[in-house]
Design an enzyme around this catalytic site. Structure first.
Site, PDB file in Angstrom:
ATOM      1  N   ASN A  15      11.718  -6.854   1.743  1.00 15.83           N
ATOM      2  CA  ASN A  15      10.983  -6.616   0.493  1.00 15.83           C
ATOM      3  C   ASN A  15      11.834  -5.833  -0.498  1.00 15.83           C
ATOM      4  O   ASN A  15      11.796  -6.114  -1.699  1.00 15.83           O
ATOM      5  CB  ASN A  15       9.659  -5.891   0.775  1.00 15.83           C
ATOM      6  CG  ASN A  15       8.552  -6.853   1.163  1.00 15.83           C
ATOM      7  OD1 ASN A  15       8.068  -7.618   0.334  1.00 15.83           O
ATOM      8  ND2 ASN A  15       8.182  -6.855   2.440  1.00 15.83           N
ATOM      9  N   ARG A  92       5.098   5.029   8.320  1.00 18.28           N
ATOM     10  CA  ARG A  92       4.578   6.381   8.533  1.00 18.28           C
ATOM     11  C   ARG A  92       3.350   6.573   7.648  1.00 18.28           C
ATOM     12  O   ARG A  92       3.313   6.072   6.521  1.00 18.28           O
ATOM     13  CB  ARG A  92       5.607   7.448   8.127  1.00 18.28           C
ATOM     14  CG  ARG A  92       6.918   7.377   8.848  1.00 18.28           C
ATOM     15  CD  ARG A  92       6.874   7.934  10.241  1.00 18.28           C
ATOM     16  NE  ARG A  92       6.294   9.270  10.319  1.00 18.28           N
ATOM     17  CZ  ARG A  92       5.907   9.835  11.460  1.00 18.28           C
ATOM     18  NH1 ARG A  92       6.020   9.173  12.594  1.00 18.28           N
ATOM     19  NH2 ARG A  92       5.399  11.056  11.452  1.00 18.28           N
ATOM     20  N   ASN A 108       1.823   0.060  -1.842  1.00 21.65           N
ATOM     21  CA  ASN A 108       2.182  -0.381  -0.494  1.00 21.65           C
ATOM     22  C   ASN A 108       1.949  -1.880  -0.389  1.00 21.65           C
ATOM     23  O   ASN A 108       1.079  -2.423  -1.077  1.00 21.65           O
ATOM     24  CB  ASN A 108       1.302   0.334   0.545  1.00 21.65           C
ATOM     25  CG  ASN A 108       1.635  -0.080   1.976  1.00 21.65           C
ATOM     26  OD1 ASN A 108       2.812  -0.171   2.339  1.00 21.65           O
ATOM     27  ND2 ASN A 108       0.631  -0.333   2.785  1.00 21.65           N
ATOM     28  N   HIS A 110       1.030  -4.815   2.496  1.00 19.32           N
ATOM     29  CA  HIS A 110       0.533  -4.949   3.870  1.00 19.32           C
ATOM     30  C   HIS A 110       0.436  -6.445   4.223  1.00 19.32           C
ATOM     31  O   HIS A 110      -0.057  -7.230   3.415  1.00 19.32           O
ATOM     32  CB  HIS A 110      -0.834  -4.277   4.002  1.00 19.32           C
ATOM     33  CG  HIS A 110      -1.353  -4.346   5.396  1.00 19.32           C
ATOM     34  ND1 HIS A 110      -0.834  -3.571   6.416  1.00 19.32           N
ATOM     35  CD2 HIS A 110      -2.290  -5.134   5.964  1.00 19.32           C
ATOM     36  CE1 HIS A 110      -1.452  -3.879   7.542  1.00 19.32           C
ATOM     37  NE2 HIS A 110      -2.346  -4.824   7.297  1.00 19.32           N
ATOM     38  N   ASP A 146      -3.839   2.014   4.617  1.00 20.32           N
ATOM     39  CA  ASP A 146      -4.063   0.629   4.175  1.00 20.32           C
ATOM     40  C   ASP A 146      -5.425   0.473   3.498  1.00 20.32           C
ATOM     41  O   ASP A 146      -6.177  -0.463   3.780  1.00 20.32           O
ATOM     42  CB  ASP A 146      -3.950  -0.337   5.372  1.00 20.32           C
ATOM     43  CG  ASP A 146      -2.557  -0.320   5.987  1.00 20.32           C
ATOM     44  OD1 ASP A 146      -1.586  -0.065   5.262  1.00 20.32           O
ATOM     45  OD2 ASP A 146      -2.445  -0.573   7.200  1.00 20.32           O
TER      46      ASP A 146
HETATM   47  C1  GAR Z   1       6.484  -6.323   5.849  1.00 22.77           C
HETATM   48  O1  GAR Z   1       5.877  -7.465   6.431  1.00 22.77           O
HETATM   49  C2  GAR Z   1       5.421  -5.365   5.368  1.00 22.77           C
HETATM   50  O2  GAR Z   1       4.297  -6.006   4.820  1.00 22.77           O
HETATM   51  C3  GAR Z   1       5.085  -4.635   6.641  1.00 22.77           C
HETATM   52  O3  GAR Z   1       6.320  -4.404   7.245  1.00 22.77           O
HETATM   53  C4  GAR Z   1       7.192  -5.488   6.930  1.00 22.77           C
HETATM   54  C5  GAR Z   1       8.493  -4.932   6.417  1.00 22.77           C
HETATM   55  O4  GAR Z   1       9.427  -5.955   6.257  1.00 22.77           O
HETATM   56  N1  GAR Z   1       4.357  -3.438   6.405  1.00 22.77           N
HETATM   57  C6  GAR Z   1       3.366  -3.010   7.185  1.00 22.77           C
HETATM   58  O5  GAR Z   1       3.022  -3.568   8.214  1.00 22.77           O
HETATM   59  C7  GAR Z   1       2.677  -1.737   6.722  1.00 22.77           C
HETATM   60  N2  GAR Z   1       1.460  -1.529   7.442  1.00 22.77           N
HETATM   61  P1  GAR Z   1      10.755  -5.709   5.425  1.00 22.77           P
HETATM   62  O6  GAR Z   1      11.377  -4.431   5.987  1.00 22.77           O
HETATM   63  O7  GAR Z   1      11.600  -6.912   5.726  1.00 22.77           O
HETATM   64  O8  GAR Z   1      10.399  -5.588   3.994  1.00 22.77           O
END
Ligand code: GAR
Length: 226
Positions: A15, A92, A108, A110, A146
């Site tokens: 991301n 975190r 954020n 999710h 969340d």
């Molecule tokens: C993403 O899928 C994001 O939505 C998730 O972690 C991943 C990070 O991917 N976040 C969560 O689950 C938060 N509760 P990335 O490091 O490749 O961006």
């Protein structure tokens, strides 16, 4: 003026990459002042360095409690000159003091359609539940995990053979599209908070869609005649 942001992550940083790419393409009015990770081995840090972005590692394990860790993060983010915080796979929970320090300026992403499947395992939990539609959500961060007001959601189909991995990949492709868009709306002051609701100012109201007759995603697809 570009919105000065800090991106917080714990892992791969795909991301972050999508945000960097959109900024470099001239489509996102933001400047990344800091990429902060709580894990030294996070690949997201290497992505940041490749683009000459400032990075920092603060391990939560080096602090006696959450408040002390969050205070150090607040200091680092402020020192870098960031005014908004973008959580991009930052695993975190943030303290109320952190949320207050950047009030209404923390986003954020999710990997599920909140309020379904919050937490760290949104993709496998949705796949195992047998859900037919899942997706991703960008929301403002409040004190609860969340939970904050929702800015944008995107839906994808889920199939009986999906697991967290296959469904997660499908979701991630959309994450990379909706997160830069949400940040652009924040950067250009277009998001108005009304309690739990987020209004996008100057948006054309999709009149046709309000009746339910507009585009929608149905999975499995309806057969002829329905
Ligand atoms: C993403 O899928 C994001 O939505 C998730 O972690 C991943 C990070 O991917 N976040 C969560 O689950 C938060 N509760 P990335 O490091 O490749 O961006």
């Amino acid at each position: 003026m570009a919105l000065p942001i800090a991106v917080l992550l714990s892992g791969s940083g795909s991301n972050l990459q999508a945000i960097i790419d959109k900024i470099e393409a001239g489509g996102l009015d933001a400047e990344i002042k800091l990429v902060l990770s709580n894990k030294a081995e996070a690949f997201g840090l290497a992505r940041a360095k490749k683009h000459d972005l400032p990075t920092a590692v603060l391990s939560h394990k080096d602090f006696p409690d959450r408040d002390a860790f969050d205070a150090a993060m607040i200091e680092a983010i402020r020192a870098a000159g960031a005014a908004a915080v973008i959580l991009a796979g930052f695993m975190r929970i943030l303290s109320p003091a952190f949320v207050a320090a950047f009030a209404n300026k923390i986003l954020n992403i999710h990997p599920a359609l909140l309020p379904s499947f919050p937490g760290a395992h949104g993709q496998p939990e949705a796949a195992n539940y047998g859900i037919k539609l899942s997706g991703c959500t960008v929301h403002f961060v409040d004190e609860k995990m969340d939970h904050g007001p929702i800015v944008i959601q995107a839906a994808v189909p889920a199939f009986p053979d999906d697991d967290g991995d296959t469904l997660g990949k499908r979701i991630l492709r959309l994450e990379h599209r909706i997160y830069p868009q949400a940040i652009q709306w924040l950067a250009t002051g277009r998001l108005k908070l009304e309690g739990r609701k987020v209004r996008l100012s100057d948006a054309d109201l999709p009149q046709a869609d309000m009746s339910g007759a507009g585009p929608c995603l149905i999975n499995p697809a309806l057969e002829q005649g329905f």
